[in-house]
Write a protein that holds these residues in place. Structure first.
Motif, PDB file in Angstrom:
ATOM      1  N   HIS A  88       0.871  -1.174   0.000  1.00  0.00           N
ATOM      2  CA  HIS A  88       0.000   0.000   0.000  1.00  0.00           C
ATOM      3  C   HIS A  88       0.907   1.224   0.000  1.00  0.00           C
ATOM      4  O   HIS A  88       1.668   1.454   0.945  1.00  0.00           O
ATOM      5  CB  HIS A  88      -0.910   0.010   1.230  1.00  0.00           C
ATOM      6  CG  HIS A  88      -1.863   1.152   1.226  1.00  0.00           C
ATOM      7  ND1 HIS A  88      -1.937   2.069   2.254  1.00  0.00           N
ATOM      8  CD2 HIS A  88      -2.784   1.545   0.301  1.00  0.00           C
ATOM      9  CE1 HIS A  88      -2.855   2.972   1.968  1.00  0.00           C
ATOM     10  NE2 HIS A  88      -3.383   2.685   0.797  1.00  0.00           N
ATOM     11  N   ILE A  89       0.866   1.985  -1.096  1.00  0.00           N
ATOM     12  CA  ILE A  89       1.891   3.005  -1.330  1.00  0.00           C
ATOM     13  C   ILE A  89       1.858   4.110  -0.275  1.00  0.00           C
ATOM     14  O   ILE A  89       2.906   4.582   0.181  1.00  0.00           O
ATOM     15  CB  ILE A  89       1.748   3.577  -2.756  1.00  0.00           C
ATOM     16  CG1 ILE A  89       1.925   2.447  -3.786  1.00  0.00           C
ATOM     17  CG2 ILE A  89       2.776   4.671  -3.003  1.00  0.00           C
ATOM     18  CD1 ILE A  89       1.614   2.858  -5.223  1.00  0.00           C
ATOM     19  N   SER A  90       0.675   4.527   0.134  1.00  0.00           N
ATOM     20  CA  SER A  90       0.582   5.626   1.109  1.00  0.00           C
ATOM     21  C   SER A  90       1.143   5.243   2.469  1.00  0.00           C
ATOM     22  O   SER A  90       1.890   6.003   3.090  1.00  0.00           O
ATOM     23  CB  SER A  90      -0.872   6.069   1.269  1.00  0.00           C
ATOM     24  OG  SER A  90      -1.366   6.612   0.077  1.00  0.00           O
ATOM     25  N   SER A  91       0.801   4.064   2.946  1.00  0.00           N
ATOM     26  CA  SER A  91       1.190   3.656   4.302  1.00  0.00           C
ATOM     27  C   SER A  91       2.482   2.863   4.348  1.00  0.00           C
ATOM     28  O   SER A  91       3.114   2.751   5.399  1.00  0.00           O
ATOM     29  CB  SER A  91       0.072   2.814   4.931  1.00  0.00           C
ATOM     30  OG  SER A  91      -0.076   1.577   4.226  1.00  0.00           O
ATOM     31  N   ALA A 113       5.732   3.391  -8.577  1.00  0.00           N
ATOM     32  CA  ALA A 113       5.267   3.920  -7.294  1.00  0.00           C
ATOM     33  C   ALA A 113       6.120   5.086  -6.808  1.00  0.00           C
ATOM     34  O   ALA A 113       5.603   6.034  -6.200  1.00  0.00           O
ATOM     35  CB  ALA A 113       5.251   2.806  -6.247  1.00  0.00           C
ATOM     36  N   LYS A 151       3.738  13.054  -3.977  1.00  0.00           N
ATOM     37  CA  LYS A 151       3.365  12.810  -2.582  1.00  0.00           C
ATOM     38  C   LYS A 151       2.024  13.450  -2.214  1.00  0.00           C
ATOM     39  O   LYS A 151       1.328  12.961  -1.320  1.00  0.00           O
ATOM     40  CB  LYS A 151       4.478  13.326  -1.660  1.00  0.00           C
ATOM     41  CG  LYS A 151       5.763  12.512  -1.756  1.00  0.00           C
ATOM     42  CD  LYS A 151       6.837  13.025  -0.818  1.00  0.00           C
ATOM     43  CE  LYS A 151       8.100  12.189  -0.923  1.00  0.00           C
ATOM     44  NZ  LYS A 151       9.179  12.698  -0.035  1.00  0.00           N
ATOM     45  N   LEU A 190      -0.760  11.054  -2.341  1.00  0.00           N
ATOM     46  CA  LEU A 190      -0.762   9.995  -1.330  1.00  0.00           C
ATOM     47  C   LEU A 190      -1.325  10.455   0.016  1.00  0.00           C
ATOM     48  O   LEU A 190      -1.650   9.620   0.863  1.00  0.00           O
ATOM     49  CB  LEU A 190       0.662   9.458  -1.149  1.00  0.00           C
ATOM     50  CG  LEU A 190       1.329   8.899  -2.424  1.00  0.00           C
ATOM     51  CD1 LEU A 190       2.743   8.434  -2.116  1.00  0.00           C
ATOM     52  CD2 LEU A 190       0.503   7.752  -3.009  1.00  0.00           C
ATOM     53  N   LYS A 191      -1.441  11.760   0.217  1.00  0.00           N
ATOM     54  CA  LYS A 191      -1.919  12.277   1.506  1.00  0.00           C
ATOM     55  C   LYS A 191      -3.355  11.850   1.811  1.00  0.00           C
ATOM     56  O   LYS A 191      -3.731  11.722   2.960  1.00  0.00           O
ATOM     57  CB  LYS A 191      -1.807  13.803   1.518  1.00  0.00           C
ATOM     58  CG  LYS A 191      -0.369  14.318   1.572  1.00  0.00           C
ATOM     59  CD  LYS A 191      -0.341  15.835   1.517  1.00  0.00           C
ATOM     60  CE  LYS A 191       1.087  16.352   1.535  1.00  0.00           C
ATOM     61  NZ  LYS A 191       1.156  17.843   1.428  1.00  0.00           N
ATOM     62  N   ASN A 220      -4.605   9.019   1.179  1.00  0.00           N
ATOM     63  CA  ASN A 220      -4.643   7.572   1.408  1.00  0.00           C
ATOM     64  C   ASN A 220      -5.463   6.817   0.350  1.00  0.00           C
ATOM     65  O   ASN A 220      -6.336   6.018   0.672  1.00  0.00           O
ATOM     66  CB  ASN A 220      -5.206   7.272   2.800  1.00  0.00           C
ATOM     67  CG  ASN A 220      -4.771   5.885   3.294  1.00  0.00           C
ATOM     68  OD1 ASN A 220      -3.662   5.447   3.039  1.00  0.00           O
ATOM     69  ND2 ASN A 220      -5.674   5.196   3.965  1.00  0.00           N
ATOM     70  N   LEU A 234      -4.030   2.916  -3.818  1.00  0.00           N
ATOM     71  CA  LEU A 234      -2.929   2.708  -4.765  1.00  0.00           C
ATOM     72  C   LEU A 234      -1.973   1.675  -4.174  1.00  0.00           C
ATOM     73  O   LEU A 234      -1.498   1.835  -3.048  1.00  0.00           O
ATOM     74  CB  LEU A 234      -2.176   4.007  -5.009  1.00  0.00           C
ATOM     75  CG  LEU A 234      -2.878   5.056  -5.891  1.00  0.00           C
ATOM     76  CD1 LEU A 234      -2.165   6.403  -5.761  1.00  0.00           C
ATOM     77  CD2 LEU A 234      -2.881   4.612  -7.357  1.00  0.00           C
ATOM     78  N   TYR A 235      -1.678   0.648  -4.969  1.00  0.00           N
ATOM     79  CA  TYR A 235      -0.814  -0.435  -4.506  1.00  0.00           C
ATOM     80  C   TYR A 235       0.268  -0.715  -5.539  1.00  0.00           C
ATOM     81  O   TYR A 235       0.060  -0.532  -6.737  1.00  0.00           O
ATOM     82  CB  TYR A 235      -1.625  -1.717  -4.266  1.00  0.00           C
ATOM     83  CG  TYR A 235      -2.623  -1.610  -3.133  1.00  0.00           C
ATOM     84  CD1 TYR A 235      -2.324  -2.104  -1.875  1.00  0.00           C
ATOM     85  CD2 TYR A 235      -3.866  -1.011  -3.342  1.00  0.00           C
ATOM     86  CE1 TYR A 235      -3.239  -2.005  -0.833  1.00  0.00           C
ATOM     87  CE2 TYR A 235      -4.777  -0.894  -2.309  1.00  0.00           C
ATOM     88  CZ  TYR A 235      -4.467  -1.404  -1.054  1.00  0.00           C
ATOM     89  OH  TYR A 235      -5.369  -1.293  -0.028  1.00  0.00           O
TER      90      TYR A 235
END
Length: 298
Positions: free
Chosen positions: A203-206, A281, A286, A289-290, A292, A295-296
């Motif tokens: 999971h790209i964000s986390s 990715a 960024k 991505l804030k 959430n 996106l994987y």
């Protein structure tokens, strides 16, 4: 010109993704595990920094962002601990700067097969078996711009070892034909098969790693801006129902507008998630991505 270290190149003779970056990551990790002191040199394709050379990582921390470093060097720097990563078009000059600053005995030259400024001790060439198959079927074995080859196939004789990637996508007859062709131009070349197996999705964000089981039975939208996007699509389809797939130019840095459109399109397709590659990715802004988003990276 020579430098006082062992220089090993990982390169190719065709355009498109051949697996250089994954193989370089594997080789660096394996050699480090066996006691070698490693540093990586890369050209830093499409990097924004204008310096003659730059330190992406000193082996302890990453010093540049992905725009300054280029996507592949930044990915290697973020993945490899204890391995300095430098970028510079003049590989000899960059090698000299590395050796001034780090006590290393081995330099890995990323995408170095066509680079003549730095003497090498060993040349690996990664060769995408699917590209060869497609080139054969379309009579695309010519040199650029008429075919996919940077230089003639016969120039493989300069290599010390040929790494055949994605051979699991060929049948036995196609695989044997490819081996015979390479053996004909380079009878003494060791040939090693190297295939990819996904380990998890991210999971790209986390940054959370999730089992591949999360993809099973899901509707996914996918996108890729890599050298061989069709290979990524084949893998994605092994795990899930791909309802939309978008292809971008290799090394594309995605804008906020592009990513917002991807998210809207995925929603229209009723996708459960959006899947891309590890290399893509790192090129997602960024700001996106804030929130959430789903996106994987595979």
């Amino acid at each position: 010109r020579k430098v006082p270290a062992t220089v090993i190149s990982v390169g190719n003779i065709t355009i498109g993704g051949t697996g250089k970056t994954p193989f370089t990551l594997f080789l660096a990790g394996e050699m480090k595990r066996r006691g070698r002191s490693i540093a990586i040199l890369s050209r830093g394709y499409k990097r924004k920094a204008k310096n003659a050379w730059d330190c992406v990582s000193d082996g302890l921390s990453v010093k540049l962002d992905v725009l300054e470093a280029g996507d592949e060097p930044w990915l290697m720097a973020s993945r490899l601990k204890g391995v300095p990563v430098y970028v510079g078009a003049n590989r000899y000059q960059t090698a000299v700067e590395i050796l001034k600053r780090h006590s290393v005995d081995t330099l890995l030259l990323d995408d170095g097969f066509q680079h003549w400024g730095l003497d090498r001790d060993f040349d690996f060439v990664t060769f995408d078996a699917t590209t060869f198959k497609e080139s054969r079927s379309s009579q695309g074995v010519g040199l650029l711009p008429y075919g996919k080859f940077r230089e003639p196939l016969g120039h493989l004789k300069r290599s010390n070892c040929v790494i055949l990637t994605r051979t699991d996508q060929l049948n036995d007859i196609e695989k044997e034909r490819l081996r015979r062709e390479i053996h004909w131009v380079h009878p003494n070349a060791p040939m090693i098969e190297a295939n990819y197996r996904p380990k998890h999705i991210l999971h790209i964000s986390s940054g959370k790693q999730i089992s591949l089981d999360h993809l099973v039975g899901r509707r996914i939208s996918a996108f890729a801006g890599i050298g061989n996007p069709d290979s990524f699509l084949r893998v994605a389809r092994q795990f899930s129902q791909v309802v939309d797939f978008k292809i971008y130019l290799d090394h594309t840095f995605y804008s906020k507008k592009t990513m917002e459109q991807l998210l809207r399109d995925a929603e229209k397709k009723a996708s459960d998630l959006i899947l891309t590659t590890e290399k893509d990715a790192v090129r997602i802004p960024k700001d996106i991505l804030k929130s959430n988003p789903p996106l994987y990276a595979l």
